[in-house]
Design an enzyme around this catalytic site. Structure first.
Site, PDB file in Angstrom:
ATOM      1  CG  HIS A   1     -13.100  24.891  85.373  1.00  0.00           C
ATOM      2  ND1 HIS A   1     -13.259  23.629  85.818  1.00  0.00           N
ATOM      3  CD2 HIS A   1     -11.984  25.283  84.794  1.00  0.00           C
ATOM      4  CE1 HIS A   1     -11.994  23.123  85.613  1.00  0.00           C
ATOM      5  NE2 HIS A   1     -11.400  24.066  84.850  1.00  0.00           N
TER       6      HIS A   1
ATOM      7  CB  CYS B   1     -11.380  22.486  81.868  1.00  0.00           C
ATOM      8  SG  CYS B   1      -9.887  21.666  82.554  1.00  0.00           S
TER       9      CYS B   1
ATOM     10  CG  HIS C   1      -8.484  25.514  81.745  1.00  0.00           C
ATOM     11  ND1 HIS C   1      -8.962  25.477  82.913  1.00  0.00           N
ATOM     12  CD2 HIS C   1      -8.270  26.974  81.694  1.00  0.00           C
ATOM     13  CE1 HIS C   1      -8.768  26.626  83.664  1.00  0.00           C
ATOM     14  NE2 HIS C   1      -8.466  27.522  82.690  1.00  0.00           N
TER      15      HIS C   1
ATOM     16  CG  ASP D   1      -5.408  23.574  83.344  1.00  0.00           C
ATOM     17  OD1 ASP D   1      -4.914  24.297  84.297  1.00  0.00           O
ATOM     18  OD2 ASP D   1      -6.455  23.308  83.535  1.00  0.00           O
ATOM     19  CG  HIS D   2      -3.614  21.218  86.170  1.00  0.00           C
ATOM     20  ND1 HIS D   2      -4.877  20.299  86.547  1.00  0.00           N
ATOM     21  CD2 HIS D   2      -3.877  22.445  86.561  1.00  0.00           C
ATOM     22  CE1 HIS D   2      -5.669  21.095  87.176  1.00  0.00           C
ATOM     23  NE2 HIS D   2      -5.187  22.433  87.293  1.00  0.00           N
TER      24      HIS D   2
ATOM     25  CE1 TYR E   1      -2.502  26.059  86.948  1.00  0.00           C
ATOM     26  CE2 TYR E   1      -2.540  24.834  88.934  1.00  0.00           C
ATOM     27  CZ  TYR E   1      -3.283  25.384  87.853  1.00  0.00           C
ATOM     28  OH  TYR E   1      -4.665  25.031  87.491  1.00  0.00           O
TER      29      TYR E   1
END
Length: 348
Positions: A197, A236, A264, A306-307, A321
């Protein structure tokens, strides 16, 4: 391309929601709290403990075979497949190149061997020393009053140095090479793909600690440290977007090398030193073109949202999350994927 969700190691309503969404691939942590995991939630920007307290007895370490086996069986019996483990044994000495790193590397090797036995195909890991992902707010208002995370580098730097003091780039590059030389041959032996990552946020230094994986070129340099089909990336999108680069272009660049092992899928607005995370349809990246790039390079792994912002009625106990935003994201991703596939089919 398969869609996945981050799910906890024990069954709960998120497991059932995933199945109701038609998502059967899970990204999970290790079966227990382990310092150093990227997505085993801890407050963003808080330095990790260098000496993990009270490590469990050897026969109960969460990277050993039996705890992993029992976790895999729980998922399988629920109709879910663990496709990625996104957590690690303690790795802080390994990242810093300190005495004791060989023991930490042996823990990682044990994890990879057991993942191979249990047919868990991808390990997501990072080389962010001392401080994992960092944010300076987890309550920034966004669309409709949802709460999101944001980063302001000037504010972060006011926190001052951590307990380890200054860490130079060369120290991290040297320790990364040492780590790869020990670990990649095991990944080749076991068939587990290593998905590195990038550093989040992608700034050159964070409170005196160098960050080295902050540009596409540096990520290529990391891949070149040890050439192997097993050594690749977690692409990501949010971090690449924060770098200020053309995200679809770099999907094609790394995808054509077969170096994207995991994705991601997220987005931001801003720059490396000042940005805010967004809903998946509200950022600065052309998400349709990103999805099309994965299709065009033949990506066949899993991607997960992801976020995400915390939405109405959620407690914001795990910023980035919570679940409602991820439900929205999966629907959006499914729509993008369908559009890409149908557009490609009509063009043939």
């Amino acid at each position: 391309m398969e869609l996945a969700l981050v799910l906890p190691p024990w069954p709960n309503e998120r497991w059932r929601l995933a199945l109701q969404l038609g998502v059967t691939h899970a990204v999970t942590t290790l079966p227990g709290h382990v310092a150093g995991g990227h997505q085993a939630y801890s407050p963003p920007g808080v330095p990790q403990t260098i000496v993990p307290p009270d490590l469990p007895p050897k026969e109960h370490r969460p990277w050993d075979f039996m705890p992993l086996l029992l976790m895999v069986q729980r998922f399988r019996e629920a109709g879910l497949t663990i496709s990625v483990i996104e957590a690690s044994p303690p790795m802080h000495r390994a990242r810093l190149g300190l005495p004791g790193r060989d023991e930490e590397i042996e823990w990682v090797i044990t994890l990879l061997r057991n993942m191979g036995k249990l047919e868990i195909p991808v390990w997501c890991w990072n080389w962010m020393a001392v401080i994992n992902w960092a944010r300076t707010s987890v309550t920034t208002p966004t669309r409709g009053g949802a709460l999101t995370t944001s980063y302001d580098h000037e504010l972060m730097e006011q926190a001052g140095p951590t307990e380890v003091g200054s860490v130079a780039e060369r120290q991290l590059w040297d320790s990364l090479r040492y780590f790869l030389e020990a670990v990649v041959p095991v990944a080749e032996e076991t068939g587990v793909k290593l998905a590195l990552h990038p550093d989040d946020p992608p700034v050159p230094s964070l409170r005196g600690i160098a960050r080295i994986l902050i540009t596409p070129e540096n990520l290529q340099k990391a891949l070149d440290l040890y050439q192997s089909p097993q050594h690749g990336l977690t692409f990501c999108q949010g971090t690449f977007s924060t770098m200020g680069v053309d995200v679809p272009r770099w999907i094609r660049y790394f995808g054509q090398q077969n170096k994207i092992h995991f994705v991601h899928f997220r987005d931001v607005r801003g720059t490396p030193t000042r940005f805010v995370e967004t809903f998946h349809d509200d950022g600065q990246t052309d998400m349709f073109e990103a999805m099309r790039a994965y299709y065009e390079v033949g990506f066949r792994g899993v991607m997960r949202p992801d976020h995400v912002p915390t939405m109405e009625g959620e407690p914001n106990t795990e910023p980035g999350y919570m679940m409602l935003g991820r439900l929205f994201a999966i629907g959006y991703m499914k729509g993008l994927r369908e559009a890409v596939l149908k557009t490609a089919a009509r063009a043939q």
